[in-house]
Design a protein around this motif. Structure first.
Motif, short mmCIF file in Angstrom:
data_model
loop_
_atom_site.label_atom_id
_atom_site.label_comp_id
_atom_site.label_asym_id
_atom_site.label_seq_id
_atom_site.Cartn_x
_atom_site.Cartn_y
_atom_site.Cartn_z
N LYS A 87 0.55 -0.97 -0.19
CA LYS A 87 0.05 -0.21 0.17
C LYS A 87 0.92 1.20 0.11
O LYS A 87 1.48 1.14 0.48
CB LYS A 87 -0.82 0.40 1.30
N VAL A 88 0.58 2.17 -0.46
CA VAL A 88 1.12 3.67 -0.98
C VAL A 88 0.42 4.75 -0.37
O VAL A 88 -0.95 4.87 -0.62
CB VAL A 88 2.02 3.74 -2.32
N VAL A 96 -3.03 4.24 -1.47
CA VAL A 96 -2.96 3.55 -3.28
C VAL A 96 -2.31 2.35 -2.91
O VAL A 96 -1.44 2.15 -2.41
CB VAL A 96 -1.94 3.85 -4.76
N GLU A 97 -3.51 1.13 -3.43
CA GLU A 97 -2.70 -0.13 -2.44
C GLU A 97 -2.84 -1.21 -4.30
O GLU A 97 -3.62 -0.48 -5.21
CB GLU A 97 -3.89 -1.09 -2.14
N ILE A 98 -1.32 -1.49 -4.51
CA ILE A 98 -1.40 -2.51 -5.25
C ILE A 98 -1.49 -4.20 -5.73
O ILE A 98 -1.27 -4.49 -4.75
CB ILE A 98 0.45 -2.44 -6.09
N LYS A 317 -0.72 -2.00 5.30
CA LYS A 317 -0.30 -3.31 5.11
C LYS A 317 0.70 -3.87 4.83
O LYS A 317 1.98 -3.38 5.99
CB LYS A 317 -1.14 -3.43 3.56
N HIS A 318 0.85 -4.97 5.45
CA HIS A 318 1.95 -5.95 5.52
C HIS A 318 3.56 -5.05 5.14
O HIS A 318 4.14 -4.75 5.98
CB HIS A 318 2.01 -7.62 4.80
N HIS A 319 3.20 -4.69 4.30
CA HIS A 319 4.20 -3.72 3.10
C HIS A 319 3.99 -2.21 2.99
O HIS A 319 2.56 -2.62 2.22
CB HIS A 319 5.22 -3.87 1.55
N THR A 320 4.31 -0.95 3.97
CA THR A 320 3.36 -0.20 3.15
C THR A 320 4.19 1.12 3.24
O THR A 320 5.33 1.23 3.92
CB THR A 320 2.87 0.61 4.51
#
Length: 486
Positions: A87-88, A96-98, A317-320
Protein backbone atom coordinates in the motif's frame (compact mmCIF):
# COMPACT_ATOMS: atom_id res chain seq x y z
CA UNK A 1 41.37 -27.99 -2.47
CA UNK A 2 40.41 -25.70 0.44
CA UNK A 3 38.27 -22.58 0.00
CA UNK A 4 37.94 -20.06 2.85
CA UNK A 5 34.95 -17.72 2.54
CA UNK A 6 34.75 -14.41 4.41
CA UNK A 7 31.24 -13.47 5.59
CA UNK A 8 27.94 -15.36 5.57
CA UNK A 9 25.51 -13.15 3.67
CA UNK A 10 23.41 -14.45 0.79
CA UNK A 11 26.27 -14.34 -1.74
CA UNK A 12 28.70 -16.14 0.61
CA UNK A 13 26.18 -18.85 1.49
CA UNK A 14 25.26 -19.33 -2.18
CA UNK A 15 28.88 -19.64 -3.31
CA UNK A 16 29.66 -21.98 -0.38
CA UNK A 17 26.87 -24.31 -1.53
CA UNK A 18 27.99 -24.32 -5.17
CA UNK A 19 31.66 -24.85 -4.30
CA UNK A 20 30.91 -27.68 -1.86
CA UNK A 21 28.74 -29.37 -4.50
CA UNK A 22 31.66 -29.05 -6.97
CA UNK A 23 33.88 -30.96 -4.53
CA UNK A 24 35.86 -28.22 -2.75
CA UNK A 25 36.50 -28.29 0.99
CA UNK A 26 34.67 -25.14 2.10
CA UNK A 27 34.88 -23.23 5.39
CA UNK A 28 32.99 -20.01 6.00
CA UNK A 29 34.02 -17.37 8.58
CA UNK A 30 31.43 -14.95 10.01
CA UNK A 31 32.43 -12.18 12.44
CA UNK A 32 28.96 -11.89 14.02
CA UNK A 33 27.19 -14.42 16.25
CA UNK A 34 24.54 -15.16 13.59
CA UNK A 35 24.91 -16.11 9.94
CA UNK A 36 23.15 -14.02 7.30
CA UNK A 37 25.27 -10.90 6.98
CA UNK A 38 22.89 -7.95 6.61
CA UNK A 39 19.94 -10.37 6.77
CA UNK A 40 20.24 -11.21 10.46
CA UNK A 41 17.33 -11.49 12.87
CA UNK A 42 16.44 -9.69 16.11
CA UNK A 43 14.32 -11.40 18.78
CA UNK A 44 13.24 -9.47 21.86
CA UNK A 45 10.32 -9.62 24.33
CA UNK A 46 8.34 -12.02 22.17
CA UNK A 47 8.81 -9.96 18.97
CA UNK A 48 10.85 -11.01 15.93
CA UNK A 49 12.32 -8.63 13.32
CA UNK A 50 14.26 -9.12 10.10
CA UNK A 51 17.17 -6.72 10.66
CA UNK A 52 17.91 -6.31 6.95
CA UNK A 53 15.94 -7.19 3.79
CA UNK A 54 12.17 -7.61 4.17
CA UNK A 55 11.01 -7.85 0.51
CA UNK A 56 10.89 -11.23 -1.24
CA UNK A 57 10.86 -10.48 -4.96
CA UNK A 58 11.95 -12.48 -8.04
CA UNK A 59 10.91 -15.88 -6.62
CA UNK A 60 12.22 -17.57 -9.79
CA UNK A 61 15.81 -16.74 -8.76
CA UNK A 62 15.36 -18.48 -5.39
CA UNK A 63 13.71 -21.46 -7.11
CA UNK A 64 16.60 -21.74 -9.57
CA UNK A 65 19.10 -21.66 -6.72
CA UNK A 66 17.52 -24.59 -4.87
CA UNK A 67 16.88 -26.50 -8.13
CA UNK A 68 20.63 -26.37 -8.81
CA UNK A 69 20.97 -28.74 -5.84
CA UNK A 70 18.04 -30.98 -6.72
CA UNK A 71 15.92 -29.24 -4.08
CA UNK A 72 12.80 -27.10 -4.02
CA UNK A 73 12.07 -23.92 -2.07
CA UNK A 74 9.25 -25.74 -0.26
CA UNK A 75 11.72 -28.32 1.06
CA UNK A 76 12.99 -25.53 3.34
CA UNK A 77 10.37 -22.81 3.81
CA UNK A 78 6.78 -21.90 2.92
CA UNK A 79 5.90 -18.93 0.71
CA UNK A 80 2.75 -16.86 0.72
CA UNK A 81 1.87 -14.37 -2.01
CA UNK A 82 0.86 -11.07 -0.44
CA UNK A 83 -2.51 -9.66 -1.43
CA UNK A 84 -2.39 -6.72 -1.76
CA UNK A 85 1.34 -6.66 -2.52
CA UNK A 86 1.72 -3.30 -0.77
CA UNK A 87 0.00 0.00 0.00
CA UNK A 88 1.30 3.49 -0.82
CA UNK A 89 0.19 6.55 1.14
CA UNK A 90 0.50 9.91 -0.64
CA UNK A 91 -1.13 11.81 2.22
CA UNK A 92 -4.10 11.63 4.55
CA UNK A 93 -7.02 9.79 2.92
CA UNK A 94 -4.90 9.43 -0.22
CA UNK A 95 -3.60 5.88 -0.68
CA UNK A 96 -3.20 3.37 -3.50
CA UNK A 97 -3.13 -0.38 -2.98
CA UNK A 98 -1.19 -2.54 -5.43
CA UNK A 99 -3.06 -5.80 -5.99
CA UNK A 100 -1.49 -9.23 -6.49
CA UNK A 101 -2.49 -9.53 -10.17
CA UNK A 102 -1.56 -7.44 -13.19
CA UNK A 103 -5.18 -7.23 -14.39
CA UNK A 104 -6.25 -5.65 -11.09
CA UNK A 105 -3.27 -3.27 -11.09
CA UNK A 106 -4.21 -2.14 -14.62
CA UNK A 107 -7.73 -1.46 -13.33
CA UNK A 108 -6.33 0.60 -10.43
CA UNK A 109 -4.22 2.66 -12.87
CA UNK A 110 -7.23 3.16 -15.14
CA UNK A 111 -9.33 4.50 -12.26
CA UNK A 112 -6.63 7.01 -11.35
CA UNK A 113 -5.76 8.10 -14.90
CA UNK A 114 -8.11 7.10 -17.74
CA UNK A 115 -6.17 5.42 -20.55
CA UNK A 116 -3.27 4.41 -18.31
CA UNK A 117 -4.44 0.79 -17.91
CA UNK A 118 -3.62 -0.04 -21.55
CA UNK A 119 -0.36 1.91 -21.33
CA UNK A 120 0.62 -0.07 -18.25
CA UNK A 121 -0.14 -3.33 -20.07
CA UNK A 122 2.30 -2.50 -22.90
CA UNK A 123 4.87 -1.07 -20.43
CA UNK A 124 4.86 -4.33 -18.44
CA UNK A 125 5.09 -6.38 -21.66
CA UNK A 126 8.33 -4.53 -22.44
CA UNK A 127 9.49 -4.95 -18.84
CA UNK A 128 8.81 -8.72 -19.04
CA UNK A 129 10.86 -8.95 -22.21
CA UNK A 130 13.70 -7.05 -20.55
CA UNK A 131 13.43 -9.30 -17.48
CA UNK A 132 13.82 -12.41 -19.64
CA UNK A 133 16.84 -10.93 -21.39
CA UNK A 134 18.39 -9.81 -18.08
CA UNK A 135 17.84 -13.09 -16.23
CA UNK A 136 18.61 -15.44 -19.14
CA UNK A 137 21.32 -13.54 -21.01
CA UNK A 138 23.01 -11.02 -18.77
CA UNK A 139 23.00 -11.29 -14.99
CA UNK A 140 24.77 -14.64 -14.68
CA UNK A 141 27.84 -13.30 -16.55
CA UNK A 142 31.06 -12.48 -14.69
CA UNK A 143 31.50 -8.83 -15.70
CA UNK A 144 34.83 -9.44 -17.43
CA UNK A 145 34.10 -7.64 -20.69
CA UNK A 146 31.71 -5.27 -22.46
CA UNK A 147 31.10 -8.09 -24.95
CA UNK A 148 28.97 -9.84 -22.32
CA UNK A 149 26.36 -7.12 -22.81
CA UNK A 150 26.28 -7.42 -26.59
CA UNK A 151 23.82 -10.07 -27.73
CA UNK A 152 21.35 -10.12 -30.64
CA UNK A 153 18.60 -9.23 -28.12
CA UNK A 154 20.41 -6.44 -26.26
CA UNK A 155 21.48 -4.73 -29.50
CA UNK A 156 17.77 -4.04 -30.09
CA UNK A 157 17.60 -2.39 -26.64
CA UNK A 158 20.55 0.01 -26.94
CA UNK A 159 18.38 3.12 -26.75
CA UNK A 160 17.00 1.93 -23.39
CA UNK A 161 20.50 1.88 -21.89
CA UNK A 162 20.89 5.56 -22.77
CA UNK A 163 17.46 6.68 -21.62
CA UNK A 164 16.32 6.57 -17.99
CA UNK A 165 13.50 4.98 -16.03
CA UNK A 166 12.30 8.45 -15.07
CA UNK A 167 12.03 9.65 -18.69
CA UNK A 168 10.31 6.44 -19.79
CA UNK A 169 7.72 6.57 -17.01
CA UNK A 170 7.00 10.29 -17.31
CA UNK A 171 6.54 10.07 -21.08
CA UNK A 172 3.66 7.62 -20.60
CA UNK A 173 1.96 8.46 -17.30
CA UNK A 174 0.88 11.93 -16.18
CA UNK A 175 -0.39 11.25 -12.66
CA UNK A 176 2.44 11.84 -10.17
CA UNK A 177 1.26 8.99 -7.93
CA UNK A 178 1.46 6.49 -10.79
CA UNK A 179 4.89 7.83 -11.73
CA UNK A 180 6.15 7.31 -8.19
CA UNK A 181 4.69 3.80 -7.95
CA UNK A 182 6.50 2.85 -11.18
CA UNK A 183 9.75 4.51 -10.08
CA UNK A 184 9.68 2.89 -6.63
CA UNK A 185 11.14 -0.56 -7.57
CA UNK A 186 14.24 1.16 -8.96
CA UNK A 187 15.13 2.16 -5.40
CA UNK A 188 16.05 -1.53 -4.92
CA UNK A 189 18.86 -0.93 -7.44
CA UNK A 190 20.19 1.81 -5.22
CA UNK A 191 20.00 4.78 -7.57
CA UNK A 192 17.74 7.64 -8.60
CA UNK A 193 15.23 6.75 -11.36
CA UNK A 194 16.64 9.73 -13.26
CA UNK A 195 20.08 8.03 -13.27
CA UNK A 196 18.97 4.44 -13.92
CA UNK A 197 18.92 3.10 -17.50
CA UNK A 198 15.44 2.53 -18.96
CA UNK A 199 16.33 -1.14 -19.54
CA UNK A 200 16.02 -1.67 -15.79
CA UNK A 201 12.25 -1.37 -16.03
CA UNK A 202 12.47 -5.16 -15.71
CA UNK A 203 12.12 -4.38 -11.99
CA UNK A 204 8.54 -3.32 -12.74
CA UNK A 205 7.89 -6.80 -14.07
CA UNK A 206 9.46 -8.25 -10.92
CA UNK A 207 6.99 -6.09 -8.98
CA UNK A 208 3.70 -6.29 -10.94
CA UNK A 209 4.32 -9.49 -12.90
CA UNK A 210 5.94 -11.84 -10.38
CA UNK A 211 4.42 -10.36 -7.24
CA UNK A 212 5.50 -9.80 -3.65
CA UNK A 213 5.90 -12.85 -1.41
CA UNK A 214 6.46 -13.59 2.26
CA UNK A 215 8.53 -16.56 3.43
CA UNK A 216 6.98 -17.90 6.66
CA UNK A 217 9.30 -16.84 9.47
CA UNK A 218 10.56 -13.91 7.39
CA UNK A 219 13.67 -13.41 5.26
CA UNK A 220 15.73 -15.06 7.97
CA UNK A 221 14.04 -18.36 7.11
CA UNK A 222 15.75 -18.08 3.69
CA UNK A 223 19.11 -17.60 5.45
CA UNK A 224 18.42 -20.65 7.63
CA UNK A 225 17.47 -22.67 4.54
CA UNK A 226 20.73 -21.78 2.78
CA UNK A 227 22.71 -22.47 5.96
CA UNK A 228 21.04 -25.89 6.26
CA UNK A 229 21.74 -26.68 2.61
CA UNK A 230 25.39 -25.61 3.01
CA UNK A 231 25.80 -27.90 6.04
CA UNK A 232 24.13 -30.78 4.16
CA UNK A 233 26.70 -30.24 1.39
CA UNK A 234 29.60 -30.39 3.88
CA UNK A 235 30.38 -26.69 4.43
CA UNK A 236 31.93 -25.85 7.81
CA UNK A 237 30.53 -22.62 9.27
CA UNK A 238 32.40 -20.63 11.94
CA UNK A 239 30.60 -17.79 13.76
CA UNK A 240 32.26 -15.15 16.00
CA UNK A 241 35.20 -15.56 13.61
CA UNK A 242 36.82 -12.22 12.84
CA UNK A 243 39.05 -12.21 9.77
CA UNK A 244 42.00 -9.91 10.50
CA UNK A 245 44.22 -10.53 7.47
CA UNK A 246 44.38 -12.29 4.11
CA UNK A 247 47.71 -14.12 4.05
CA UNK A 248 49.64 -13.84 0.78
CA UNK A 249 52.98 -15.37 -0.18
CA UNK A 250 54.65 -14.52 -3.51
CA UNK A 251 51.46 -12.99 -4.86
CA UNK A 252 49.22 -15.95 -4.02
CA UNK A 253 46.78 -16.43 -1.12
CA UNK A 254 47.79 -18.97 1.50
CA UNK A 255 44.84 -18.48 3.83
CA UNK A 256 43.44 -16.16 6.49
CA UNK A 257 44.26 -14.88 9.92
CA UNK A 258 41.09 -15.49 11.96
CA UNK A 259 40.85 -14.58 15.66
CA UNK A 260 44.66 -14.25 15.67
CA UNK A 261 45.18 -17.79 14.25
CA UNK A 262 46.37 -18.66 10.77
CA UNK A 263 44.02 -20.79 8.67
CA UNK A 264 45.40 -22.44 5.54
CA UNK A 265 43.43 -22.18 2.30
CA UNK A 266 44.18 -22.57 -1.41
CA UNK A 267 41.49 -20.08 -2.41
CA UNK A 268 39.93 -17.13 -0.57
CA UNK A 269 36.52 -15.77 -1.54
CA UNK A 270 35.18 -12.68 0.20
CA UNK A 271 31.49 -11.90 0.48
CA UNK A 272 32.34 -9.14 2.97
CA UNK A 273 32.43 -5.50 1.92
CA UNK A 274 34.82 -5.28 -1.07
CA UNK A 275 36.59 -2.13 0.15
CA UNK A 276 37.05 -3.62 3.63
CA UNK A 277 38.34 -6.91 2.19
CA UNK A 278 41.13 -5.08 0.38
CA UNK A 279 42.19 -3.43 3.66
CA UNK A 280 43.06 -6.98 4.83
CA UNK A 281 45.84 -6.91 2.20
CA UNK A 282 49.09 -4.96 2.05
CA UNK A 283 48.50 -1.62 0.21
CA UNK A 284 50.48 -2.73 -2.85
CA UNK A 285 48.16 -5.73 -3.28
CA UNK A 286 44.93 -3.71 -3.40
CA UNK A 287 43.30 -3.25 -6.82
CA UNK A 288 41.28 -0.14 -6.01
CA UNK A 289 42.48 3.04 -4.34
CA UNK A 290 40.64 5.11 -1.73
CA UNK A 291 40.13 7.69 -4.47
CA UNK A 292 38.43 5.04 -6.65
CA UNK A 293 35.93 4.14 -3.91
CA UNK A 294 35.36 7.76 -2.99
CA UNK A 295 34.27 8.58 -6.55
CA UNK A 296 31.77 5.72 -6.78
CA UNK A 297 28.02 6.22 -6.49
CA UNK A 298 26.84 4.15 -3.56
CA UNK A 299 23.33 2.98 -2.88
CA UNK A 300 21.81 4.59 0.21
CA UNK A 301 22.34 3.84 3.84
CA UNK A 302 19.28 3.54 6.08
CA UNK A 303 17.93 4.48 9.46
CA UNK A 304 15.83 1.55 10.69
CA UNK A 305 13.59 1.19 13.71
CA UNK A 306 12.35 -2.15 15.03
CA UNK A 307 9.19 -1.45 17.01
CA UNK A 308 6.86 -3.72 18.97
CA UNK A 309 3.35 -2.36 19.67
CA UNK A 310 0.98 -3.64 22.37
CA UNK A 311 -1.97 -3.53 19.94
CA UNK A 312 -2.76 -4.27 16.29
CA UNK A 313 -2.12 -1.32 13.94
CA UNK A 314 -4.99 -0.22 11.68
CA UNK A 315 -5.11 1.03 8.05
CA UNK A 316 -1.76 -0.49 7.02
CA UNK A 317 -0.67 -3.54 5.03
CA UNK A 318 2.29 -5.90 5.43
CA UNK A 319 4.37 -3.55 3.23
CA UNK A 320 3.37 0.13 3.43
CA UNK A 321 5.13 3.05 1.74
CA UNK A 322 4.82 6.67 2.84
CA UNK A 323 5.27 8.92 -0.19
CA UNK A 324 3.59 11.93 1.39
CA UNK A 325 6.81 13.97 1.06
CA UNK A 326 8.49 15.26 -2.15
CA UNK A 327 10.28 12.32 -3.81
CA UNK A 328 12.80 14.44 -5.73
CA UNK A 329 13.90 16.46 -2.69
CA UNK A 330 14.66 13.34 -0.69
CA UNK A 331 16.55 11.79 -3.65
CA UNK A 332 18.70 14.93 -3.96
CA UNK A 333 19.51 14.78 -0.22
CA UNK A 334 20.59 11.12 -0.56
CA UNK A 335 22.69 11.35 -3.73
CA UNK A 336 23.64 14.97 -4.35
CA UNK A 337 23.79 17.16 -1.24
CA UNK A 338 24.33 14.08 1.00
CA UNK A 339 22.73 15.41 4.16
CA UNK A 340 20.04 14.34 6.62
CA UNK A 341 16.70 14.72 4.81
CA UNK A 342 14.40 17.53 5.84
CA UNK A 343 11.20 15.64 5.04
CA UNK A 344 12.02 12.00 4.25
CA UNK A 345 9.93 9.39 2.51
CA UNK A 346 9.84 6.21 4.57
CA UNK A 347 8.76 2.58 4.43
CA UNK A 348 7.06 0.46 7.08
CA UNK A 349 6.72 -3.30 7.29
CA UNK A 350 4.21 -5.08 9.53
CA UNK A 351 5.09 -8.76 9.10
CA UNK A 352 2.84 -9.81 11.98
CA UNK A 353 -0.18 -8.92 9.79
CA UNK A 354 0.72 -11.96 7.66
CA UNK A 355 2.72 -14.13 10.05
CA UNK A 356 1.80 -14.75 13.72
CA UNK A 357 5.37 -15.77 14.56
CA UNK A 358 6.52 -12.12 14.52
CA UNK A 359 4.56 -10.83 17.53
CA UNK A 360 2.64 -12.08 20.57
CA UNK A 361 -1.14 -12.37 20.17
CA UNK A 362 -2.94 -9.04 19.55
CA UNK A 363 0.38 -7.21 19.25
CA UNK A 364 2.21 -5.88 16.16
CA UNK A 365 5.81 -6.02 14.98
CA UNK A 366 6.86 -3.08 12.79
CA UNK A 367 10.00 -2.09 10.92
CA UNK A 368 10.39 1.53 9.79
CA UNK A 369 13.07 2.46 7.24
CA UNK A 370 14.29 5.87 6.06
CA UNK A 371 16.76 5.81 3.10
CA UNK A 372 19.76 8.06 3.81
CA UNK A 373 22.95 9.34 2.27
CA UNK A 374 26.03 7.34 3.25
CA UNK A 375 28.54 8.47 5.88
CA UNK A 376 26.23 10.85 7.75
CA UNK A 377 26.83 11.84 11.35
CA UNK A 378 24.91 9.27 13.39
CA UNK A 379 23.98 9.95 17.03
CA UNK A 380 21.21 8.68 19.35
CA UNK A 381 19.77 12.22 19.39
CA UNK A 382 19.50 12.41 15.59
CA UNK A 383 17.91 8.94 15.44
CA UNK A 384 15.32 9.96 18.03
CA UNK A 385 14.57 13.20 16.20
CA UNK A 386 13.83 11.21 13.02
CA UNK A 387 11.71 8.66 14.85
CA UNK A 388 9.59 11.54 16.13
CA UNK A 389 9.30 12.95 12.59
CA UNK A 390 8.04 9.74 11.03
CA UNK A 391 5.83 8.55 13.89
CA UNK A 392 4.08 11.96 13.94
CA UNK A 393 3.41 11.68 10.21
CA UNK A 394 2.44 8.02 10.57
CA UNK A 395 -0.18 8.82 13.20
CA UNK A 396 -1.62 11.68 11.16
CA UNK A 397 -1.73 9.81 7.83
CA UNK A 398 -3.17 6.57 9.24
CA UNK A 399 -5.57 8.36 11.64
CA UNK A 400 -4.53 6.59 14.81
CA UNK A 401 -2.48 7.05 17.95
CA UNK A 402 0.40 4.57 18.36
CA UNK A 403 3.13 6.35 20.34
CA UNK A 404 1.88 5.30 23.79
CA UNK A 405 1.54 1.66 22.62
CA UNK A 406 5.27 1.07 22.03
CA UNK A 407 6.69 -1.88 24.01
CA UNK A 408 9.96 -2.35 22.12
CA UNK A 409 12.09 0.08 20.10
CA UNK A 410 15.56 -0.60 18.69
CA UNK A 411 17.37 1.28 15.95
CA UNK A 412 20.07 0.57 13.35
CA UNK A 413 21.87 3.20 11.29
CA UNK A 414 25.11 4.30 9.58
CA UNK A 415 27.41 3.49 12.53
CA UNK A 416 25.90 0.01 12.87
CA UNK A 417 26.42 -0.75 9.18
CA UNK A 418 30.06 0.23 9.63
CA UNK A 419 30.58 -1.67 12.90
CA UNK A 420 28.58 -4.81 12.18
CA UNK A 421 29.35 -5.28 8.47
CA UNK A 422 32.53 -3.21 7.87
CA UNK A 423 30.34 -1.43 5.33
CA UNK A 424 32.06 1.31 3.30
CA UNK A 425 30.78 4.66 4.64
CA UNK A 426 27.87 2.78 6.20
CA UNK A 427 26.15 1.92 2.91
CA UNK A 428 23.22 -0.49 3.24
CA UNK A 429 22.88 -1.85 -0.30
CA UNK A 430 26.25 -1.72 -2.05
CA UNK A 431 27.12 0.10 -5.28
CA UNK A 432 24.28 1.77 -7.19
CA UNK A 433 23.33 0.26 -10.55
CA UNK A 434 23.84 3.31 -12.75
CA UNK A 435 25.09 3.04 -16.35
CA UNK A 436 28.75 3.73 -15.44
CA UNK A 437 28.61 1.04 -12.72
CA UNK A 438 26.92 -1.74 -14.68
CA UNK A 439 28.29 -5.22 -15.47
CA UNK A 440 31.96 -5.01 -16.59
CA UNK A 441 32.25 -1.51 -15.05
CA UNK A 442 31.78 -2.85 -11.49
CA UNK A 443 34.65 -4.04 -9.25
CA UNK A 444 35.91 -7.39 -10.51
CA UNK A 445 35.05 -10.84 -9.15
CA UNK A 446 38.72 -11.87 -9.39
CA UNK A 447 41.69 -9.96 -7.99
CA UNK A 448 44.22 -8.93 -10.63
CA UNK A 449 46.97 -8.57 -8.03
CA UNK A 450 46.57 -11.64 -5.82
CA UNK A 451 46.26 -15.13 -7.27
CA UNK A 452 43.27 -17.17 -6.04
CA UNK A 453 41.55 -14.23 -4.34
CA UNK A 454 37.94 -13.70 -5.41
CA UNK A 455 35.01 -11.45 -4.44
CA UNK A 456 31.24 -11.82 -4.37
CA UNK A 457 28.32 -9.71 -3.19
CA UNK A 458 26.61 -6.42 -3.84
CA UNK A 459 29.73 -4.37 -4.61
CA UNK A 460 30.59 -6.59 -7.56
CA UNK A 461 28.38 -8.15 -10.29
CA UNK A 462 25.46 -8.12 -10.79
CA UNK A 463 24.57 -5.58 -8.06
CA UNK A 464 22.44 -4.75 -5.01
CA UNK A 465 19.55 -6.81 -3.66
CA UNK A 466 18.94 -10.33 -2.39
CA UNK A 467 18.32 -12.14 -5.73
CA UNK A 468 21.42 -10.48 -7.30
CA UNK A 469 23.44 -11.61 -4.26
CA UNK A 470 22.41 -15.24 -4.86
CA UNK A 471 23.40 -14.81 -8.50
CA UNK A 472 26.72 -13.22 -7.50
CA UNK A 473 27.49 -16.30 -5.39
CA UNK A 474 26.93 -18.52 -8.41
CA UNK A 475 29.04 -16.31 -10.72
CA UNK A 476 31.97 -16.30 -8.26
CA UNK A 477 31.80 -20.04 -7.62
CA UNK A 478 31.62 -20.80 -11.37
CA UNK A 479 34.70 -18.66 -11.98
CA UNK A 480 36.60 -20.38 -9.16
CA UNK A 481 35.63 -23.86 -10.44
CA UNK A 482 36.62 -22.98 -14.01
CA UNK A 483 40.01 -21.58 -13.02
CA UNK A 484 40.92 -24.09 -10.27
CA UNK A 485 40.18 -27.55 -11.60
CA UNK A 486 39.97 -30.32 -9.03
Amino acid sequence: MKVAIIGSGFSSLASACYLAKAGYEVALYEKNSQVGGRARQLKTKGFTFDIGPTWYWMPDVFEKFFQDFGKRVEDYYQLEKLSPAYKVFFGQNNAVEIADSLAQIEQTFEEIEPGSGKKLHSFIDEARNNYEIAIKDLVYRPGDSILELITPKTVLKVSQFFSTISKTVKSRFRDKRLQQILEFPILFLGAKPSNTPGFYNFMNYADFGLGTWHPKGGMYSVVEAMEQLAIELGVTIHINATVEKINVVKGKVTGLQVNKKNILADIVLSGADYHFTETLLAPNLRQYSEQYWNKKTFAPSSLLFYVGFDKKIAHVKHHTLFFDAPFEEHAIEIYDTKKWPKNPLFYASFPSITDDSFAPKDKEAAIFLIPLAIDLEDTPEIREQYFEKIITRFEKITNQSVREHILVKESFCVNDFKNDYNSYKGNAYGLANILTQTAFLRPKIKSKKVKNLYFTGQLTVPGPGVPPSLISGKIASDKISKENKL
